[in-house]
Design an enzyme around this catalytic site. Structure first.
Site, PDB file in Angstrom:
ATOM      1  N   HIS A  23       9.150  -4.603  -3.988  1.00 40.81           N
ATOM      2  CA  HIS A  23       8.500  -3.777  -5.009  1.00 40.81           C
ATOM      3  C   HIS A  23       8.787  -2.297  -4.778  1.00 40.81           C
ATOM      4  O   HIS A  23       9.096  -1.559  -5.718  1.00 40.81           O
ATOM      5  CB  HIS A  23       6.989  -4.050  -4.992  1.00 40.81           C
ATOM      6  CG  HIS A  23       6.229  -3.360  -6.064  1.00 40.81           C
ATOM      7  ND1 HIS A  23       5.314  -2.372  -5.794  1.00 40.81           N
ATOM      8  CD2 HIS A  23       6.237  -3.515  -7.409  1.00 40.81           C
ATOM      9  CE1 HIS A  23       4.787  -1.951  -6.937  1.00 40.81           C
ATOM     10  NE2 HIS A  23       5.328  -2.630  -7.932  1.00 40.81           N
ATOM     11  N   GLY A  25       0.822  -1.199   0.000  1.00 42.29           N
ATOM     12  CA  GLY A  25       0.000   0.000   0.000  1.00 42.29           C
ATOM     13  C   GLY A  25       0.859   1.253   0.000  1.00 42.29           C
ATOM     14  O   GLY A  25       2.036   1.224   0.347  1.00 42.29           O
ATOM     15  N   GLY A  74       2.528   4.650   1.005  1.00 42.72           N
ATOM     16  CA  GLY A  74       2.952   5.309   2.236  1.00 42.72           C
ATOM     17  C   GLY A  74       3.290   4.375   3.378  1.00 42.72           C
ATOM     18  O   GLY A  74       3.442   4.809   4.511  1.00 42.72           O
ATOM     19  N   ASP A  89       6.201  -4.226 -11.447  1.00 43.14           N
ATOM     20  CA  ASP A  89       4.836  -4.659 -11.152  1.00 43.14           C
ATOM     21  C   ASP A  89       4.659  -6.148 -11.443  1.00 43.14           C
ATOM     22  O   ASP A  89       4.029  -6.876 -10.671  1.00 43.14           O
ATOM     23  CB  ASP A  89       3.828  -3.826 -11.943  1.00 43.14           C
ATOM     24  CG  ASP A  89       3.737  -2.383 -11.456  1.00 43.14           C
ATOM     25  OD1 ASP A  89       4.374  -2.040 -10.438  1.00 43.14           O
ATOM     26  OD2 ASP A  89       3.019  -1.596 -12.099  1.00 43.14           O
TER      27      ASP A  89
END
EC number: 3.1.1.4
Length: 138
Positions: free
Chosen positions: A63, A45, A47, A106
């Site tokens: 990632h 997610g 932040g 990704d």
């Protein structure tokens, strides 16, 4: 659950490669990305950053590190092309170099999440950020 998904979309945004990332994750894992990984562990997610809680969370950590190496475009906003052929993600050959990197980042996380589905733990689905310990730098 639908409300949680809508909130995740509003919080995370859906422009550019985030939509493509979510599609890749669904294609590889069969799980809705925002609902299942939007606030998973310490790294999945926007932040979120911290010492990974499990192998699934480690996929998201790697990632984020991959995105840090990308220069010349915005990994979360700029769109790239890819296709799903024979149950495999294929990044578009005509993507500019920067977007090719984003697509490969990704693709790698989507495959990693699939390979680590066995480590997915519902207790980390909406994990409180204050419980995350500082992570090593990429």
């Amino acid at each position: 659950m639908r409300t949680l998904w809508i909130m995740a979309v509003l919080l995370l945004g859906v422009d550019g490669s985030l939509v493509q990332l979510w599609k890749m994750i669904f294609q590889e894992t069969g799980k809705e990305a925002a609902k299942n990984y939007g606030l998973y562990g310490c790294n999945c997610g926007v932040g979120r950053r911290g010492k990974p809680k499990d192998a699934t969370d480690s996929c998201c950590y790697v990632h984020k590190c991959c995105y840090k190496k990308v220069t010349g475009c915005d990994p979360k906003m700029d769109s790239y092309s890819y296709s799903w052929k024979n149950k495999a993600i294929v990044c578009g050959e005509k993507n500019p170099p920067c977007l090719k990197q984003v697509c490969e980042c990704d693709k790698a996380v989507a495959i990693c999440l699939r390979e680590n589905l066995g480590t997915y733990n519902k207790k980390y689905t909406i994990y409180p950020k204050p419980f995350c310990k500082k992570a090593d730098t990429c």
